[in-house]
Design a protein around this motif. Structure first.
Motif, PDB file in Angstrom:
ATOM      1  N   ALA A 142       0.835  -1.201   0.000  1.00 15.78           N
ATOM      2  CA  ALA A 142       0.000   0.000   0.000  1.00 15.78           C
ATOM      3  C   ALA A 142       0.872   1.254   0.000  1.00 15.78           C
ATOM      4  CB  ALA A 142      -0.923   0.019   1.217  1.00 15.78           C
ATOM      5  N   ILE A 143       2.008   1.184   0.706  1.00 14.17           N
ATOM      6  CA  ILE A 143       2.932   2.310   0.817  1.00 14.17           C
ATOM      7  C   ILE A 143       4.357   1.782   0.717  1.00 14.17           C
ATOM      8  CG2 ILE A 143       3.834   4.129   2.336  1.00 14.17           C
ATOM      9  CD1 ILE A 143       1.056   4.281   3.632  1.00 14.17           C
ATOM     10  N   VAL A 144       5.172   2.477  -0.057  1.00  7.65           N
ATOM     11  CA  VAL A 144       6.618   2.234  -0.073  1.00  7.65           C
ATOM     12  C   VAL A 144       7.258   3.542   0.362  1.00  7.65           C
ATOM     13  CG1 VAL A 144       8.621   1.589  -1.439  1.00  7.65           C
ATOM     14  CG2 VAL A 144       6.383   0.548  -1.934  1.00  7.65           C
ATOM     15  N   ASP A 174      17.026   8.039   7.526  1.00  7.29           N
ATOM     16  CA  ASP A 174      17.745   7.326   8.580  1.00  7.29           C
ATOM     17  C   ASP A 174      17.686   5.812   8.407  1.00  7.29           C
ATOM     18  OD1 ASP A 174      15.084   6.968   9.135  1.00  7.29           O
ATOM     19  OD2 ASP A 174      15.178   7.665  11.209  1.00  7.29           O
ATOM     20  N   ALA A 175      17.250   5.339   7.233  1.00  8.65           N
ATOM     21  CA  ALA A 175      17.158   3.897   6.992  1.00  8.65           C
ATOM     22  C   ALA A 175      17.818   3.556   5.666  1.00  8.65           C
ATOM     23  CB  ALA A 175      15.696   3.451   6.983  1.00  8.65           C
ATOM     24  N   ALA A 176      18.461   2.404   5.625  1.00 10.05           N
ATOM     25  CA  ALA A 176      19.183   2.008   4.417  1.00 10.05           C
ATOM     26  C   ALA A 176      18.240   1.666   3.275  1.00 10.05           C
ATOM     27  CB  ALA A 176      20.084   0.818   4.729  1.00 10.05           C
ATOM     28  N   ASP A 177      17.106   1.058   3.596  1.00 11.24           N
ATOM     29  CA  ASP A 177      16.179   0.605   2.570  1.00 11.24           C
ATOM     30  C   ASP A 177      14.778   1.131   2.849  1.00 11.24           C
ATOM     31  OD1 ASP A 177      18.063  -1.143   1.155  1.00 11.24           O
ATOM     32  OD2 ASP A 177      17.969  -2.382   2.975  1.00 11.24           O
ATOM     33  N   PRO A 178      13.992   1.311   1.806  1.00  9.30           N
ATOM     34  CA  PRO A 178      12.589   1.716   2.013  1.00  9.30           C
ATOM     35  C   PRO A 178      11.829   0.647   2.788  1.00  9.30           C
ATOM     36  CG  PRO A 178      13.240   1.979  -0.290  1.00  9.30           C
ATOM     37  CD  PRO A 178      14.319   1.190   0.385  1.00  9.30           C
ATOM     38  N   VAL A 179      10.809   1.069   3.498  1.00  9.34           N
ATOM     39  CA  VAL A 179       9.935   0.138   4.192  1.00  9.34           C
ATOM     40  C   VAL A 179       8.660  -0.007   3.371  1.00  9.34           C
ATOM     41  CG1 VAL A 179       8.927   1.985   5.615  1.00  9.34           C
ATOM     42  CG2 VAL A 179       8.726  -0.386   6.350  1.00  9.34           C
ATOM     43  N   PRO A 194       7.338  14.142   8.903  1.00 11.18           N
ATOM     44  CA  PRO A 194       7.816  14.071   7.518  1.00 11.18           C
ATOM     45  C   PRO A 194       6.984  13.069   6.718  1.00 11.18           C
ATOM     46  CG  PRO A 194       9.615  13.853   9.103  1.00 11.18           C
ATOM     47  CD  PRO A 194       8.344  13.686   9.862  1.00 11.18           C
ATOM     48  N   GLY A 195       7.423  12.761   5.503  1.00 15.81           N
ATOM     49  CA  GLY A 195       6.692  11.829   4.653  1.00 15.81           C
ATOM     50  C   GLY A 195       6.880  10.395   5.098  1.00 15.81           C
ATOM     51  N   TRP A 196       6.361  10.078   6.262  1.00 12.23           N
ATOM     52  CA  TRP A 196       6.446   8.737   6.833  1.00 12.23           C
ATOM     53  C   TRP A 196       5.083   8.067   6.714  1.00 12.23           C
ATOM     54  CZ3 TRP A 196       9.079  10.405  12.087  1.00 12.23           C
ATOM     55  CH2 TRP A 196      10.396  10.850  11.819  1.00 12.23           C
ATOM     56  N   TRP A 197       5.085   6.758   6.644  1.00  7.47           N
ATOM     57  CA  TRP A 197       3.819   6.039   6.523  1.00  7.47           C
ATOM     58  C   TRP A 197       2.941   6.257   7.740  1.00  7.47           C
ATOM     59  CZ3 TRP A 197       2.118   2.554  10.061  1.00  7.47           C
ATOM     60  CH2 TRP A 197       3.058   1.972  10.918  1.00  7.47           C
ATOM     61  N   GLU A 198       3.537   6.541   8.893  1.00 10.10           N
ATOM     62  CA  GLU A 198       2.738   6.773  10.105  1.00 10.10           C
ATOM     63  C   GLU A 198       1.804   7.968   9.954  1.00 10.10           C
ATOM     64  OE1 GLU A 198       6.713   5.024  11.621  1.00 10.10           O
ATOM     65  OE2 GLU A 198       5.982   6.245   9.957  1.00 10.10           O
ATOM     66  N   SER A 199       2.241   8.961   9.178  1.00  9.16           N
ATOM     67  CA  SER A 199       1.384  10.117   8.939  1.00  9.16           C
ATOM     68  C   SER A 199       0.147   9.706   8.146  1.00  9.16           C
ATOM     69  CB  SER A 199       2.174  11.191   8.192  1.00  9.16           C
ATOM     70  OG  SER A 199       1.420  12.368   8.035  1.00  9.16           O
ATOM     71  N   ALA A 200       0.325   8.835   7.173  1.00  7.07           N
ATOM     72  CA  ALA A 200      -0.810   8.330   6.404  1.00  7.07           C
ATOM     73  C   ALA A 200      -1.770   7.561   7.298  1.00  7.07           C
ATOM     74  CB  ALA A 200      -0.312   7.436   5.270  1.00  7.07           C
ATOM     75  N   ALA A 201      -1.221   6.695   8.161  1.00  5.59           N
ATOM     76  CA  ALA A 201      -2.077   5.908   9.055  1.00  5.59           C
ATOM     77  C   ALA A 201      -2.823   6.798  10.053  1.00  5.59           C
ATOM     78  CB  ALA A 201      -1.237   4.865   9.790  1.00  5.59           C
ATOM     79  N   LEU A 202      -2.183   7.873  10.511  1.00  6.94           N
ATOM     80  CA  LEU A 202      -2.867   8.806  11.412  1.00  6.94           C
ATOM     81  C   LEU A 202      -4.017   9.512  10.703  1.00  6.94           C
ATOM     82  CD1 LEU A 202       0.052  10.460  13.418  1.00  6.94           C
ATOM     83  CD2 LEU A 202      -1.947   9.306  14.405  1.00  6.94           C
ATOM     84  N   GLU A 255      17.780  10.261  -5.333  1.00  3.24           N
ATOM     85  CA  GLU A 255      17.115   9.242  -4.523  1.00  3.24           C
ATOM     86  C   GLU A 255      15.682   9.015  -4.998  1.00  3.24           C
ATOM     87  OE1 GLU A 255      18.301   7.222  -2.159  1.00  3.24           O
ATOM     88  OE2 GLU A 255      20.277   8.029  -2.668  1.00  3.24           O
ATOM     89  N   GLN A 256      15.032  10.098  -5.416  1.00  2.59           N
ATOM     90  CA  GLN A 256      13.671   9.956  -5.934  1.00  2.59           C
ATOM     91  C   GLN A 256      13.659   9.077  -7.181  1.00  2.59           C
ATOM     92  OE1 GLN A 256      10.637  12.192  -4.703  1.00  2.59           O
ATOM     93  NE2 GLN A 256       9.900  10.207  -5.386  1.00  2.59           N
ATOM     94  N   LEU A 257      14.632   9.276  -8.067  1.00  4.54           N
ATOM     95  CA  LEU A 257      14.719   8.450  -9.267  1.00  4.54           C
ATOM     96  C   LEU A 257      14.906   6.975  -8.916  1.00  4.54           C
ATOM     97  CD1 LEU A 257      16.906  10.470 -11.791  1.00  4.54           C
ATOM     98  CD2 LEU A 257      14.511   9.816 -12.048  1.00  4.54           C
ATOM     99  N   LYS A 258      15.791   6.711  -7.982  1.00  4.64           N
ATOM    100  CA  LYS A 258      16.028   5.329  -7.561  1.00  4.64           C
ATOM    101  C   LYS A 258      14.751   4.714  -6.996  1.00  4.64           C
ATOM    102  CE  LYS A 258      19.110   2.507  -4.675  1.00  4.64           C
ATOM    103  NZ  LYS A 258      18.028   1.688  -4.102  1.00  4.64           N
ATOM    104  N   LEU A 259      14.047   5.495  -6.174  1.00  2.12           N
ATOM    105  CA  LEU A 259      12.814   5.007  -5.565  1.00  2.12           C
ATOM    106  C   LEU A 259      11.756   4.742  -6.639  1.00  2.12           C
ATOM    107  CD1 LEU A 259      11.600   4.403  -2.776  1.00  2.12           C
ATOM    108  CD2 LEU A 259      10.819   6.775  -2.692  1.00  2.12           C
TER     109      LEU A 259
END
Length: 554
Positions: free
Chosen positions: A48-50, A55-60, A94-102, A287-291
């Motif tokens: 649903a969200i990537v 502060d993390a090596a890989d996307p969640v 910031p643009g974290w998935w927790e903001s979407a869930a809230l 980084e956006q391109l890679k994502l």
């Protein structure tokens, strides 16, 4: 609770309007929460969200099952803290998935979400928490070098309605609630006497979202949306070619979900499409391109400055983005060169669009149109949105744009010293809203934007010029100040402070920027240029004549 600020959180559209919108298929009785639950039941492991974090090596990757579970858990956590229907829940994340869930948790429980941009600083955060009467506020401990928790601790004693401070991070200070422990790890949903009820019917006409934006006068204003206005703002009832998305789309955007463009494009749209939203919490074109490539993004929405940087990054280090179908640009004028550059760099068409916080996406070049269409037009109104082009005296072929339709917010409110007055949408001008934009008829049922009818200044996000001018006047050497826009080297509009001195000297740019920073001014509001004049030109009514200043900028 009595409304202390005067914001009409109980505003609803008139019954006849709601009935008409449902009859025409623009509004519905089904909640986005039901869409989420159905997606989780049908495809629980589908992403649903990537979300990528600095502060993390890989996307969640958050699956639909996980997003549904956390939205329910966060909603139950809010209830356990005494948050009830209509209470305001602020979060500056910031643009974290927790903001979407809230955001989804607020929709589920009937609380009113108040997302705040992470770039806002203490002075403005305090003001917005005060005028909304927020009961709870969630912030990171620190992020991007800024101590959000410390700022919230400092302003909290001046906010009597703020009952809970929630901190997301490694360590929650004394007197705060640790987000990880209380929201992520505690199974509040299991402690409820019965499952959270999914909103439906007339509940979907209640206010669930307040977003702050700058209006045509530069004053900060609050925009109030319901589930149904948000749903219409995605053009979900339109056909695939018109709305621009189909089942399984992967939406990517650098715009934060604390703004309406990011929220609709990377949360509401993906859930309705049973697709995915792709987030990056710190803008970096490479980084956006890679994502985009790794997440198999099928479409990207980016304001022109972001799109131009993506082009530069792609030229510097080309990447295959095989799933990408088009790049959509809006939020600022899209010049022909940018259209050509994006098309050349990514081998996909550019679709232009126009929208506002007050109504989501409103105008768009459709799928299947000519590749050069974005050069000639900004598009046609999306399904359900009516436009009215009203003549501007003395301007041949230029019209002022008014809009009406199912995606338009239910009210706009401009806070003042006394709480201000709200303007419900459907009780004024038969639902028509003045956008403050000037357009030309493109000759094909759409429009091409000509400029602004007021002193709005900025790119994808407008700068509250009246607020900035007021702060500048606190400087001991400034007698008068006005903010005007000018075109930067990249073609985007930037802010210049035109200053008239109190005595013989005027602060230079470095001094002015330092002064405003010390006063807690949000960074991207601060002018990037200073122009000193002996007097500001005024008309017979004592108002500043901005048009006489623009030629001085060169």
């Amino acid at each position: 609770m009595a409304e202390r600020t005067g914001i009409p959180f109980t505003t609803r559209p008139p019954g006849n309007v709601a009935a008409r919108m449902r009859e025409q298929g623009w509004w519905r009785d089904r909640s986005i929460i039901q869409d989420l639950l159905d997606a989780a039941a049908e495809h629980p492991e589908a992403p649903a969200i990537v979300a990528a974090r600095t502060d993390a090596a890989d996307p969640v990757t958050i699956t639909y099952a996980q997003l549904a579970r956390h939205a329910e858990r966060f909603g139950a956590a809010l209830l356990s803290l005494g948050i009830r229907r209509g209470d305001r829940v602020a979060f500056q994340l910031p643009g974290w998935w927790e903001s979407a869930a809230l955001t989804l948790a607020c929709a589920w429980t009937g609380a009113v979400a108040v997302p705040l941009l992470p770039t806002m600083r203490g002075r403005e955060v305090e003001r917005l928490l005060r005028v909304t009467g927020a009961r709870l506020c969630v912030v990171p401990d620190t992020w991007g070098g800024h101590d959000y928790a410390a700022v919230l601790e400092e302003i909290a004693p001046r906010l009597p309605e703020l009952r809970h401070r929630v901190v997301h991070g490694d360590e929650a200070p004394d007197g705060t609630i640790d987000f990880a422990t209380y929201f992520l790890q505690t199974e509040h949903e299991a402690r409820l006497p019965h499952p959270l009820e999914v909103p439906s019917g007339q509940d979907l006409d209640s206010v669930i979202l307040v977003m702050f934006t700058s209006g045509t006068t530069g004053e900060r204003k609050a925009v109030l949306h319901t589930e149904n206005t948000l749903h219409a703002g995605t053009a979900a009832a339109a056909g695939v070619a018109e709305r621009g998305w189909d089942t399984g789309e992967v939406f990517c955007s650098p715009h934060p979900i604390s703004g309406l463009a990011g929220l609709l494009y990377c949360l509401w749209g993906p859930i309705l499409a049973r697709g995915a939203g792709v987030y990056l919490d710190t803008w970096n074109a490479a980084e956006q391109l890679k994502l985009m490539a790794d997440a198999q993004a099928t479409q990207v929405f980016a304001a022109p400055p972001f799109a131009a940087q993506l082009v530069e990054a792609q030229r510097a280090d080309p990447r295959e983005v095989p799933a990408l179908r088009f790049v959509m640009c809006g939020g600022a004028p899209v010049v022909p060169k940018l259209v050509a550059d994006v098309t050349d760099a990514f081998s996909v068409p550019v679709r232009t669009c126009w929208g506002m916080t007050e109504l989501g996406m409103g105008i768009r070049t459709p799928e299947g149109g000519p590749p050069a269409g974005a050069v000639r037009s900004d598009g046609r109104p999306l399904a359900g949105l009516e436009i009215s082009l009203r003549e501007v005296a003395g301007e041949d072929g230029v019209h002022r744009l008014w809009v009406r339709g199912p995606s338009v917010c239910v009210a706009v409110w401009s806070p003042g010293a006394d709480g201000g007055a709200a303007r419900p949408t459907w009780t004024h001008d038969d639902g028509w809203m003045d956008t403050g934009d000037l357009v030309r008829d493109d000759g094909a049922g759409g429009v091409r934007f000509e400029g602004r009818a007021s002193r709005r200044v900025g790119g994808p996000y407008m700068i509250p010029v009246a607020d900035v001018e007021g702060e500048i006047l606190h400087h001991p050497d400034v007698r008068e100040a006005v903010i005007i826009g000018y075109s930067g080297e990249d073609g985007q509009e930037r802010a210049c402070a035109v200053l008239a001195p109190r005595a013989d000297r005027t602060p230079d740019l470095a001094e002015l920027r330092a002064f405003l920073s010390r006063r807690g001014m949000t960074e991207w509001y601060i002018p990037e240029r200073v122009l000193a004049v002996a007097e500001l030109p005024k008309n017979e009514n004592g108002k500043i004549v901005v048009g006489q200043l623009r030629p001085l900028l060169g």
